[in-house]
Design a protein around this motif. Structure first.
Motif, PDB file in Angstrom:
ATOM      1  N   ARG A 164     120.161 -26.083  35.111  1.00  0.00           N
ATOM      2  CA  ARG A 164     118.738 -25.794  34.916  1.00  0.00           C
ATOM      3  C   ARG A 164     118.521 -24.513  34.111  1.00  0.00           C
ATOM      4  NH1 ARG A 164     117.566 -25.613  40.055  1.00  0.00           N
ATOM      5  NH2 ARG A 164     117.806 -23.385  40.252  1.00  0.00           N
ATOM      6  N   ASN A 165     119.285 -23.442  34.398  1.00  0.00           N
ATOM      7  CA  ASN A 165     119.080 -22.148  33.764  1.00  0.00           C
ATOM      8  C   ASN A 165     120.144 -21.780  32.744  1.00  0.00           C
ATOM      9  OD1 ASN A 165     116.706 -21.558  35.209  1.00  0.00           O
ATOM     10  ND2 ASN A 165     117.932 -21.062  36.992  1.00  0.00           N
ATOM     11  N   GLY A 166     121.100 -22.649  32.523  1.00  0.00           N
ATOM     12  CA  GLY A 166     122.116 -22.390  31.518  1.00  0.00           C
ATOM     13  C   GLY A 166     123.155 -21.374  31.967  1.00  0.00           C
ATOM     14  N   THR A 167     124.144 -21.203  31.117  1.00  0.00           N
ATOM     15  CA  THR A 167     125.248 -20.267  31.331  1.00  0.00           C
ATOM     16  C   THR A 167     125.405 -19.464  30.062  1.00  0.00           C
ATOM     17  OG1 THR A 167     126.371 -21.900  32.747  1.00  0.00           O
ATOM     18  CG2 THR A 167     127.719 -20.107  31.880  1.00  0.00           C
ATOM     19  N   ALA A 168     125.739 -18.196  30.193  1.00  0.00           N
ATOM     20  CA  ALA A 168     126.012 -17.361  29.017  1.00  0.00           C
ATOM     21  C   ALA A 168     127.487 -16.998  29.021  1.00  0.00           C
ATOM     22  CB  ALA A 168     125.157 -16.097  29.037  1.00  0.00           C
ATOM     23  N   LEU A 169     128.103 -17.050  27.846  1.00  0.00           N
ATOM     24  CA  LEU A 169     129.482 -16.623  27.654  1.00  0.00           C
ATOM     25  C   LEU A 169     129.451 -15.436  26.714  1.00  0.00           C
ATOM     26  CD1 LEU A 169     132.578 -16.863  27.811  1.00  0.00           C
ATOM     27  CD2 LEU A 169     132.451 -18.564  25.982  1.00  0.00           C
ATOM     28  N   ASN A 170     129.804 -14.258  27.223  1.00  0.00           N
ATOM     29  CA  ASN A 170     129.777 -13.013  26.444  1.00  0.00           C
ATOM     30  C   ASN A 170     128.417 -12.801  25.778  1.00  0.00           C
ATOM     31  OD1 ASN A 170     132.472 -12.532  27.127  1.00  0.00           O
ATOM     32  ND2 ASN A 170     133.194 -13.726  25.389  1.00  0.00           N
ATOM     33  N   GLY A 171     127.341 -13.111  26.518  1.00  0.00           N
ATOM     34  CA  GLY A 171     125.986 -12.880  26.025  1.00  0.00           C
ATOM     35  C   GLY A 171     125.417 -13.987  25.171  1.00  0.00           C
ATOM     36  N   GLU A 172     126.193 -15.024  24.882  1.00  0.00           N
ATOM     37  CA  GLU A 172     125.739 -16.151  24.060  1.00  0.00           C
ATOM     38  C   GLU A 172     125.553 -17.384  24.944  1.00  0.00           C
ATOM     39  OE1 GLU A 172     125.533 -16.471  20.521  1.00  0.00           O
ATOM     40  OE2 GLU A 172     125.594 -14.286  20.522  1.00  0.00           O
ATOM     41  N   PRO A 173     124.555 -18.223  24.651  1.00  0.00           N
ATOM     42  CA  PRO A 173     124.406 -19.453  25.434  1.00  0.00           C
ATOM     43  C   PRO A 173     125.662 -20.327  25.324  1.00  0.00           C
ATOM     44  CG  PRO A 173     122.487 -19.090  24.037  1.00  0.00           C
ATOM     45  CD  PRO A 173     123.517 -18.085  23.626  1.00  0.00           C
ATOM     46  N   LEU A 174     126.114 -20.839  26.444  1.00  0.00           N
ATOM     47  CA  LEU A 174     127.262 -21.752  26.463  1.00  0.00           C
ATOM     48  C   LEU A 174     126.709 -23.160  26.235  1.00  0.00           C
ATOM     49  CD1 LEU A 174     130.338 -22.060  26.987  1.00  0.00           C
ATOM     50  CD2 LEU A 174     129.787 -22.371  29.398  1.00  0.00           C
ATOM     51  N   ASP A 175     126.514 -23.510  24.959  1.00  0.00           N
ATOM     52  CA  ASP A 175     125.862 -24.773  24.606  1.00  0.00           C
ATOM     53  C   ASP A 175     126.844 -25.898  24.314  1.00  0.00           C
ATOM     54  OD1 ASP A 175     126.826 -23.609  22.331  1.00  0.00           O
ATOM     55  OD2 ASP A 175     124.928 -23.591  21.249  1.00  0.00           O
ATOM     56  N   ARG A 176     128.137 -25.595  24.364  1.00  0.00           N
ATOM     57  CA  ARG A 176     129.182 -26.601  24.171  1.00  0.00           C
ATOM     58  C   ARG A 176     130.437 -26.085  24.868  1.00  0.00           C
ATOM     59  NH1 ARG A 176     132.389 -24.321  20.188  1.00  0.00           N
ATOM     60  NH2 ARG A 176     131.316 -22.790  18.902  1.00  0.00           N
ATOM     61  N   PRO A 177     131.406 -26.943  25.153  1.00  0.00           N
ATOM     62  CA  PRO A 177     132.636 -26.446  25.794  1.00  0.00           C
ATOM     63  C   PRO A 177     133.302 -25.381  24.917  1.00  0.00           C
ATOM     64  CG  PRO A 177     132.535 -28.829  25.916  1.00  0.00           C
ATOM     65  CD  PRO A 177     131.406 -28.399  25.015  1.00  0.00           C
TER      66      PRO A 177
END
Length: 195
Positions: free
Chosen positions: A63-76
């Protein structure tokens, strides 16, 4: 050496979880391998898959997404030692090297940066859109938003951002991408959290 994630949130001592299986699900579900009691976390929020020595992270349409190093994790994405995932109000740091003892502070991928109160407030205002409960923002706060949050002029907010960038070794020629780079570094090092 077994890879681990170090989990921290405000007011809690960091703890680690081994990524021993082929698949580790992070979420609110009692069946998840890593359960996080946080309304901003989806039932099945994030998956970390282990393929030999490679770790891959994928958001499970949370629902709220995940961030990887401050960037949206929009793909594996492939995870590396020191990478930071933001899941709800929790910070998950990936460690593939030496294990830090339980109860120790979470090791940053770079030496710690000491911030004064003013710099920490500026850092917190900059990354507030990433941290707001119930929403996932793919951008840092604007200079106007920072000025309003800190009750200062936009010029003062810009000076504070410039000082923060200098302390974090963010180059001045980064242009429009500079606030995002500063925010990513602040989140990576956990500099917006109260000490």
């Amino acid at each position: 050496m077994e890879p681990r994630i170090w989990i921290s949130s405000s007011g809690e001592a960091p703890h680690s979880v081994a990524l021993s299986g082929e698949r580790t699900v992070v979420g609110r579900s009692p069946e998840a391998e890593v359960t996080l009691e946080d309304e901003a976390v989806s039932w099945n929020h994030l998956e970390i898959e282990r393929k030999g020595d490679v770790l891959m992270a994928a958001d499970l349409d949370s629902r709220n997404g995940t961030a990887l190093n401050g960037e949206p994790l929009d793909r594996p994405r492939r995870l590396r030692d020191g990478d930071t995932l933001i899941v709800g109000n929790h910070r998950l740091e990936v460690k593939t090297g030496d294990i830090t003892p339980v109860g120790a502070t979470v090791a940053a991928s770079e030496p710690a940066v000491a911030l004064n109160e003013e710099e920490r407030a500026t850092a917190a205002a900059l990354v507030a859109p990433y941290r707001s409960e119930g929403a996932f923002a793919g951008r840092p706060a604007t200079r106007a938003e920072i000025a309003a949050e800190l009750h200062v002029s936009e010029r003062t907010a810009q000076r504070r951002l410039d000082a923060l960038a200098a302390k974090l070794d963010i180059p001045g020629d980064a242009g429009r991408d500079r606030p995002r780079q500063i925010a990513a570094r602040v989140i990576e090092l956990g500099l917006d959290r109260p000490r």
